[in-house]
Design an enzyme around this catalytic site. Structure first.
Site, PDB file in Angstrom:
ATOM      1  N   LEU A  49       0.993  -1.701   0.216  1.00 37.90           N
ATOM      2  CA  LEU A  49      -0.032  -0.103  -0.037  1.00 37.90           C
ATOM      3  C   LEU A  49       0.770   0.965   0.053  1.00 37.90           C
ATOM      4  O   LEU A  49       1.846   1.323   0.718  1.00 37.90           O
ATOM      5  CB  LEU A  49      -0.917   0.059   1.280  1.00 37.90           C
ATOM      6  CG  LEU A  49      -1.677  -1.378   1.497  1.00 37.90           C
ATOM      7  CD1 LEU A  49      -2.604  -1.172   3.188  1.00 37.90           C
ATOM      8  CD2 LEU A  49      -2.907  -0.724   0.041  1.00 37.90           C
ATOM      9  N   ASP A  50       0.255   2.689  -0.928  1.00 43.51           N
ATOM     10  CA  ASP A  50       1.397   3.468  -0.814  1.00 43.51           C
ATOM     11  C   ASP A  50       1.209   4.172   0.741  1.00 43.51           C
ATOM     12  O   ASP A  50       0.443   3.940   1.641  1.00 43.51           O
ATOM     13  CB  ASP A  50       1.065   4.766  -1.868  1.00 43.51           C
ATOM     14  CG  ASP A  50       0.792   4.464  -3.048  1.00 43.51           C
ATOM     15  OD1 ASP A  50       1.504   3.419  -3.392  1.00 43.51           O
ATOM     16  OD2 ASP A  50      -0.184   5.082  -4.136  1.00 43.51           O
ATOM     17  N   LYS A  51       2.427   5.014   1.395  1.00 39.64           N
ATOM     18  CA  LYS A  51       3.092   5.147   2.269  1.00 39.64           C
ATOM     19  C   LYS A  51       1.378   6.407   2.867  1.00 39.64           C
ATOM     20  O   LYS A  51       1.361   5.777   4.058  1.00 39.64           O
ATOM     21  CB  LYS A  51       3.913   6.860   2.252  1.00 39.64           C
ATOM     22  CG  LYS A  51       3.889   6.831   3.405  1.00 39.64           C
ATOM     23  CD  LYS A  51       5.669   7.753   3.186  1.00 39.64           C
ATOM     24  CE  LYS A  51       5.745   8.685   5.123  1.00 39.64           C
ATOM     25  NZ  LYS A  51       7.337   9.001   4.750  1.00 39.64           N
ATOM     26  N   THR A  53      -1.965   5.874   1.894  1.00 39.76           N
ATOM     27  CA  THR A  53      -3.235   4.700   1.905  1.00 39.76           C
ATOM     28  C   THR A  53      -3.706   3.996   3.373  1.00 39.76           C
ATOM     29  O   THR A  53      -2.145   3.200   3.633  1.00 39.76           O
ATOM     30  CB  THR A  53      -2.670   3.684   0.956  1.00 39.76           C
ATOM     31  OG1 THR A  53      -2.733   4.268  -1.063  1.00 39.76           O
ATOM     32  CG2 THR A  53      -4.131   3.260   1.140  1.00 39.76           C
ATOM     33  N   ARG A 148      -4.793   6.491  -7.416  1.00 36.80           N
ATOM     34  CA  ARG A 148      -4.718   7.676  -7.411  1.00 36.80           C
ATOM     35  C   ARG A 148      -4.672   8.163  -8.777  1.00 36.80           C
ATOM     36  O   ARG A 148      -4.734   9.352  -8.938  1.00 36.80           O
ATOM     37  CB  ARG A 148      -3.660   7.999  -6.866  1.00 36.80           C
ATOM     38  CG  ARG A 148      -2.995   7.510  -5.494  1.00 36.80           C
ATOM     39  CD  ARG A 148      -1.842   7.576  -4.626  1.00 36.80           C
ATOM     40  NE  ARG A 148      -0.996   8.197  -4.568  1.00 36.80           N
ATOM     41  CZ  ARG A 148      -0.319   8.641  -4.120  1.00 36.80           C
ATOM     42  NH1 ARG A 148       0.448   8.039  -4.272  1.00 36.80           N
ATOM     43  NH2 ARG A 148       0.431   9.966  -3.720  1.00 36.80           N
TER      44      ARG A 148
END
Length: 214
Positions: A49-51, A53, A148
């Site tokens: 997961l992105d930072k 998220t 995104r």
């Protein structure tokens, strides 16, 4: 930073908090290192997961489970659903977003018109209140920054995602909400409502969310 939601013999599911990276960075331990240190378990991140998220993250407990679960993700046998908020009016309220991902400046990505190896996402949405809309996104592929970029492409960048043109907020409003998969003969379905961020706490948002969960 995180909360353990489920421990199985082959994997663990955690609720990742927003603002923490997956991996160690500049001497700071990332999420995976923290969970390993806290539990004493050898854990393997099956996906990332992105930072910004938050939400459901799957960590395998054995190399064998890691291989099986990683293959399930690669073969698109895992159902993933994300929630996002935007304060912009979208070009469309539901549908498919498809296109190749091209590298832009400074680590950002762009959605191209070509379809050689496209990022594919399906989404629907519902109004929360005036000027705020909730999106449910079901990515069919797992490209970097896919959701995104998809949200930006429909004219509704995610609140707090300033990299992609979103309005500044107390967090990036993207949350991994639901994860469904099978391992061996057993089927699993995890649901994790967002619990961090002022706008994710709005009573009217949770009323909207209840309709999506049915």
């Amino acid at each position: 930073m995180y909360r353990i939601l489920s421990q199985q013999k082959d994997f663990m599911v955690v609720n990742k908090g927003p603002g923490i990276g997956m991996h160690d960075e500049a001497g700071e331990p990332g999420l995976v290192s923290r969970v390993r240190a806290d539990t004493g378990l050898a854990l393997y991140p099956v996906h990332r997961l992105d930072k910004m998220t938050s939400g459901l993250l799957l960590l395998a407990r054995t190399p064998e489970a890691n291989r099986a679960l990683s293959m399930a993700f690669a073969e698109r046998r895992v159902s993933k659903q994300y929630l996002a908020l935007s304060d912009r009016k979208p070009k469309k309220k539901q549908g498919w977003v498809k296109g190749d991902m091209q590298k832009g400046r400074g680590g950002s990505w762009m959605l191209a018109r070509s379809q050689e190896n496209p990022a594919i996402s399906w989404f629907d949405s519902a109004p929360v209140r005036e000027g705020l809309r909730l999106y449910r996104i079901k990515p069919q592929t797992g490209k970097t920054h896919q959701i995104r970029v998809a949200m930006k492409s429909i004219g509704a960048p995610i609140l707090g995602d300033e990299r992609y043109g979103g309005t500044a907020a107390d967090r990036g409003y993207l949350h991994a909400w639901r994860l469904s998969f099978s391992l061996g003969e057993e089927a699993f379905d995890f649901l994790c409502p967002p619990d961090e961020g002022q706008l994710f706490m709005l009573p009217e948002l949770h009323a909207t969310l209840a309709g999506l969960a049915e």
